[in-house]
Design a protein around this motif. Structure first.
Motif, short mmCIF file in Angstrom:
data_model
loop_
_atom_site.label_atom_id
_atom_site.label_comp_id
_atom_site.label_asym_id
_atom_site.label_seq_id
_atom_site.Cartn_x
_atom_site.Cartn_y
_atom_site.Cartn_z
N ALA A 141 -0.19 19.57 8.89
CA ALA A 141 0.92 19.96 8.02
C ALA A 141 0.93 21.46 7.78
N ALA A 142 -0.22 22.04 7.51
CA ALA A 142 -0.33 23.48 7.28
C ALA A 142 0.09 24.25 8.53
N ASN A 143 -0.34 23.80 9.70
CA ASN A 143 0.04 24.46 10.96
C ASN A 143 1.53 24.36 11.24
N MET A 144 2.18 23.33 10.69
CA MET A 144 3.63 23.16 10.87
C MET A 144 4.41 23.85 9.74
N ALA A 145 3.70 24.53 8.83
CA ALA A 145 4.30 25.23 7.68
C ALA A 145 5.04 24.26 6.75
N LEU A 146 4.51 23.06 6.60
CA LEU A 146 5.06 22.09 5.66
C LEU A 146 4.21 22.12 4.40
N CYS A 147 4.87 21.99 3.25
CA CYS A 147 4.19 22.20 1.97
C CYS A 147 3.20 21.10 1.60
N CYS A 148 3.42 19.90 2.12
CA CYS A 148 2.57 18.80 1.69
C CYS A 148 2.57 17.67 2.71
N VAL A 149 1.63 16.76 2.50
CA VAL A 149 1.60 15.49 3.23
C VAL A 149 2.04 14.43 2.24
N GLY A 150 2.99 13.60 2.63
CA GLY A 150 3.47 12.52 1.78
C GLY A 150 3.24 11.18 2.47
N LEU A 151 3.13 10.13 1.66
CA LEU A 151 2.93 8.80 2.21
C LEU A 151 3.38 7.76 1.21
N LEU A 152 3.54 6.53 1.69
CA LEU A 152 3.78 5.38 0.84
C LEU A 152 2.58 4.47 0.97
N VAL A 153 2.06 4.00 -0.15
CA VAL A 153 0.96 3.04 -0.15
C VAL A 153 1.43 1.80 -0.91
N ASP A 154 1.16 0.65 -0.34
CA ASP A 154 1.56 -0.62 -0.94
C ASP A 154 0.87 -0.76 -2.29
N LYS A 155 1.63 -1.17 -3.30
CA LYS A 155 1.05 -1.33 -4.64
C LYS A 155 -0.05 -2.39 -4.67
N SER A 156 -0.06 -3.27 -3.68
CA SER A 156 -1.11 -4.30 -3.63
C SER A 156 -2.30 -3.84 -2.79
N ASN A 157 -2.42 -2.54 -2.57
CA ASN A 157 -3.53 -1.98 -1.78
C ASN A 157 -4.29 -0.95 -2.61
N PRO A 158 -5.02 -1.39 -3.65
CA PRO A 158 -5.74 -0.43 -4.49
C PRO A 158 -6.85 0.31 -3.74
N THR A 159 -7.40 -0.31 -2.71
CA THR A 159 -8.44 0.37 -1.91
C THR A 159 -7.84 1.57 -1.20
N GLY A 160 -6.67 1.38 -0.59
CA GLY A 160 -5.99 2.48 0.08
C GLY A 160 -5.60 3.57 -0.90
N GLU A 161 -5.07 3.15 -2.04
CA GLU A 161 -4.67 4.12 -3.06
C GLU A 161 -5.87 4.94 -3.54
N ALA A 162 -7.02 4.30 -3.72
CA ALA A 162 -8.23 5.01 -4.15
C ALA A 162 -8.68 6.01 -3.09
N LEU A 163 -8.58 5.62 -1.81
CA LEU A 163 -8.93 6.53 -0.72
C LEU A 163 -8.05 7.78 -0.79
N TYR A 164 -6.74 7.57 -0.91
CA TYR A 164 -5.83 8.72 -0.95
C TYR A 164 -6.07 9.59 -2.18
N ALA A 165 -6.33 8.98 -3.33
CA ALA A 165 -6.61 9.75 -4.55
C ALA A 165 -7.87 10.61 -4.35
#
Length: 189
Positions: A141-165
């Motif tokens: 993202a930084a090399n592409m000069a984009l300000c951030c990385v965005g994603l959608l995580v399923d609300k029923s996936n707390p393990t994934g959400e914890a990883l991203y946090a």
């Protein structure tokens, strides 16, 4: 030893399987028309990964390699190109899975590198591979000069959400996608 690299076209089948793992079987079937199943979806995804003009293209994919084996993937693209890149999915979905997705909701926006799919083989989880892929995606993202990385995580996936946090992603808002309630998370580059 795990290395993170740009994907190659010949890895398309492995990448497609990992994308489907990230999406879940339930979500893949949600996108299928009457009488179509996971095998049809996998054929379509493999073709989409092989192309250069698809949101799922190998060109948009980083692979985690253990020797010559793909053990993880990160598929991401410029959110400003969503409609252009999604058109191939729409066309292929009519052909391979018998459903018209022309009116699909947007899952990203201009200015962010959208992390569409992140997956690691079950046998290789909890070894830091997902974090390596996330770090490489932020660098992309930084090399592409984009300000951030965005994603959608399923609300029923707390393990994934914890990883991203733990990787620095923060909650922005709620979304619906693929028939599931999701959380939109972002991480500044």
């Amino acid at each position: 030893m795990i290395t993170i690299r740009k994907a190659k076209r010949e890895q398309a089948a492995d990448i497609a399987r990992l994308i489907m793992m990230a999406m879940t079987d339930e979500c893949c079937l949600y996108f299928c028309g009457e009488g179509y199943g996971l095998d049809d979806f996998q054929r379509m995804m493999t073709c989409l990964v092989e192309r250069e003009d698809s949101q799922y293209s190998y060109k948009n994919t980083l692979v985690a390699m253990e020797g010559e084996r793909v053990v993880g993937i990160s598929v991401s693209y410029d959110g400003g190109r969503l409609h252009e890149l999604r058109q191939v999915f729409i066309n292929y979905a009519k052909q391979y899975i018998g459903k018209d997705h022309t009116g699909m909701d947007d899952e990203t926006q201009a200015g962010e590198l959208y992390l569409d799919s992140l997956a690691v083989l079950p046998s290789h989880r909890r070894q830091g591979i997902a974090m390596q892929l996330l770090k490489a995606t932020r660098e992309r993202a930084a090399n592409m000069a984009l300000c951030c990385v965005g994603l959608l995580v399923d609300k029923s996936n707390p393990t994934g959400e914890a990883l991203y946090a733990s990787a620095g992603f923060r909650y922005v808002n709620d979304e619906m996608w693929g028939g599931h309630p999701m959380k939109h998370l972002v991480c500044q580059t």
